[in-house]
Design a protein around this motif. Structure first.
Motif, short mmCIF file in Angstrom:
data_model
loop_
_atom_site.label_atom_id
_atom_site.label_comp_id
_atom_site.label_asym_id
_atom_site.label_seq_id
_atom_site.Cartn_x
_atom_site.Cartn_y
_atom_site.Cartn_z
N ARG A 147 39.68 32.71 30.03
CA ARG A 147 39.80 31.92 31.25
C ARG A 147 41.25 31.91 31.74
NH1 ARG A 147 37.47 26.32 33.07
NH2 ARG A 147 35.63 27.41 32.35
N ASN A 191 42.44 33.33 35.36
CA ASN A 191 43.17 32.49 36.31
C ASN A 191 44.58 33.01 36.59
OD1 ASN A 191 41.00 30.85 36.67
ND2 ASN A 191 41.68 29.28 35.21
N ARG A 228 44.20 35.65 39.11
CA ARG A 228 43.93 35.05 40.41
C ARG A 228 45.21 34.52 41.04
NH1 ARG A 228 39.06 30.76 40.62
NH2 ARG A 228 39.83 29.68 42.47
#
Lengths: 367, 156
Positions: free
Chosen positions: A10, A14, A17
């Motif tokens: 995760r 992220n 992103r």
């Protein structure tokens, strides 16, 4: 104890992103197009094509955009893309003598046949920041004058006519052209392999190596015999067509370095040469390459070998910035297990050290 | 093949090569626009457009033995006219459609019926544009040519 490490997915997702967000920057500022990068940051594109070892302006522009202007990252992206395409074959060797020259200078002959053509160059600019560019500025259209159609021989060809410079080595019939993308490097490496390595080498590395020869680490007394930049035609002998097919043209920069003498008991003294060739307008790269090419010929020319730039294993093993950055940057990746074992070892050594100290002080006290 | 046939073949080869040199430098759009003005015969795709790489070679010292400089992207395609002529298209870059259009032009140039039309309506105007672009570049370069002059001192 064995500890499985999970839970990074995760965070990684992220992080990427966030990277995409930072890449775009302030959304109130218009987004860069690939055409803008290709047209207005053309020399960055040239560098990425050269060191990415792939001539494709659009791909290089995309890589620069994706890498947020980090050119080594962009070069990495281009190299990775290259591995996804099949190779159709090899082109006929390009003829730089037939180049449509946009720039051509010689620092050895003022009146070189074909003339000194400055072309688009930073040379002779004052290196003062230009506030006009900050405001958006439409430049004057370029001046034109009548082009005289005349041959533009390489300076080395002119010197070669009188035997004043060594001829270029010709291929022996039985020797295949080396390709370091197909076979791993081994030493000593022939000049074709060395030039391939230098052509895709990091510009900064080559610049420093070339500079070191000028400062005395393997001095070879260079003159920039000629630098030319322009377009050459590329041809490919396609078997099914039955003749050499023109593929279009590519921009190249070529540098002919003229260096101090070679010769022997059996051969008259003559200038020696170093050669640089790079995709696009990459003048610093081509010049540095020519200096290093010449330095790497030290053994062949019977010169004393001692300087870093003369050491082909040193130069060729450290010139590639994708390899170099991979090995330097891998230090960022988790080394938890390695580190735990080092930590264990260090603790043990410290315990032994403390024990030895304790014993020594007890002996001292007893004496 | 007799001598006459050989020279015919080499003339055809020269014509095709010259056309390919022009087409490879044009954009896919430019070629498509020109082909739009020509009545095209039926043709089929013999090799679907595909992109790949060629290793570009230079020569040591500019005129010596070959070495591998670096790769370039290239696209290729092949078509066959209903009348049998097979055309090949190659061009730097990743525009497969452009390669296909070049292949079509190459096939047209080999057809007695279509060669002159393709030459006049496709190749010739593209060649003209190419030459104009090249001349403009040459004129820009020429304006940056250094004219050395010598100060004449004393009495000449």
């Amino acid at each position: 104890m064995y500890v499985a490490i999970k839970g990074g997915e995760r965070a990684i997702e992220n992080a990427h992103r966030l990277l995409a967000h930072e890449r775009r920057g302030d959304c109130d500022v218009p987004e860069l197009s690939l055409a803008q990068i290709s047209e207005q940051l053309g020399l960055a594109v040239d560098r990425v094509m050269s060191e990415g070892s792939l001539y494709d302006r659009e791909l290089a522009a995309l890589a620069i955009k994706q890498a947020r202007g980090d050119l080594i990252e962009a070069i990495f992206l281009v190299r990775a893309f290259r591995a996804t395409l099949p190779r159709f074959g090899v082109t006929e060797p390009v003829d730089t003598g037939q180049m449509q020259v946009r720039r051509r200078i010689s620092s050895t002959f003022k009146d070189v046949p074909g003339g000194q053509i400055l072309g688009p160059t930073f040379d002779y600019t004052h290196r003062l920041l230009d506030p006009q560019l900050a405001e958006g500025h439409a430049p004057e259209p370029p001046a034109t004058s009548e082009a005289v159609v005349c041959a533009m021989p390489r300076v080395t060809d002119i010197l070669g006519k009188d035997g004043l410079i060594e001829p270029s080595p010709q291929a022996s019939a039985d020797s295949a052209v080396g390709d370091l993308t197909r076979e791993p490097l081994s030493f000593p490496a022939d000049r074709d392999l060395r030039l391939q390595n230098l052509a895709r080498a990091d510009e900064g590395f080559l610049l420093a190596m070339g500079y070191s020869t000028q400062r005395g680490y393997g001095r070879n007394h260079p003159f920039a015999g000629e630098i030319r930049f322009g377009e050459v035609e590329v041809e490919f002998l396609a078997e099914e067509v039955g003749f050499a097919v023109p593929l279009g043209e590519i921009a190249l920069t070529e540098c002919q370095m003229v260096n101090q003498f070679g010769g022997s008991a059996t051969e008259a003294p003559c200038f020696t040469r170093g050669y640089g060739l790079a995709f696009g307008q990459s003048e610093r790269k081509a010049m540095s390459m020519a200096l290093v090419d010449r330095a790497l010929r030290a053994r062949e020319l019977g010169e004393e070998v001692g300087a870093p730039a003369q050491d082909e294993e040193f130069v060729m093993s450290h010139s590639d910035n994708v390899q170099a950055t991979g090995f330097v940057e891998h230090l960022k990746l988790p080394h938890y297990v390695d580190f735990q074992s080092e930590l264990g070892l260090l603790r043990k050594l410290r315990r032994e050290f403390a024990e030895a100290q304790r014993k020594a002080s007890m002996r001292e006290a007893a004496e | 093949m007799d001598v006459h046939g050989n020279s015919q073949t080499s003339a055809m080869q020269a014509r095709r090569r010259a056309a390919m040199a022009v087409l490879a430098r044009a954009s896919g759009k430019e070629i498509a626009a020109r082909l739009g003005a020509v009545a095209l015969p039926a043709y089929e795709s013999l090799r679907e457009p595909e992109s790949g790489l060629v290793m570009v070679r230079g020569r040591i010292g500019g005129d010596g033995a070959a070495f591998n400089l670096g790769e370039a992207t290239v696209s290729r395609a092949a078509v066959r006219l209903a009348s049998g002529e097979v055309g090949f298209g190659y061009a730097l870059g990743r525009d497969g459609e452009k390669a296909k259009l070049i292949a079509l032009c190459d096939a047209l140039l080999q057809s007695d019926e279509h060669a002159d039309g393709a030459e006049a309506n496709v190749i010739a105007p593209l060649r003209e544009r190419l030459i104009a672009r090249r001349n403009a570049r040459a004129a820009e370069a020429a304006a940056t040519r250094v004219d050395f002059y010598t100060m004449v001192r004393g009495e000449g």
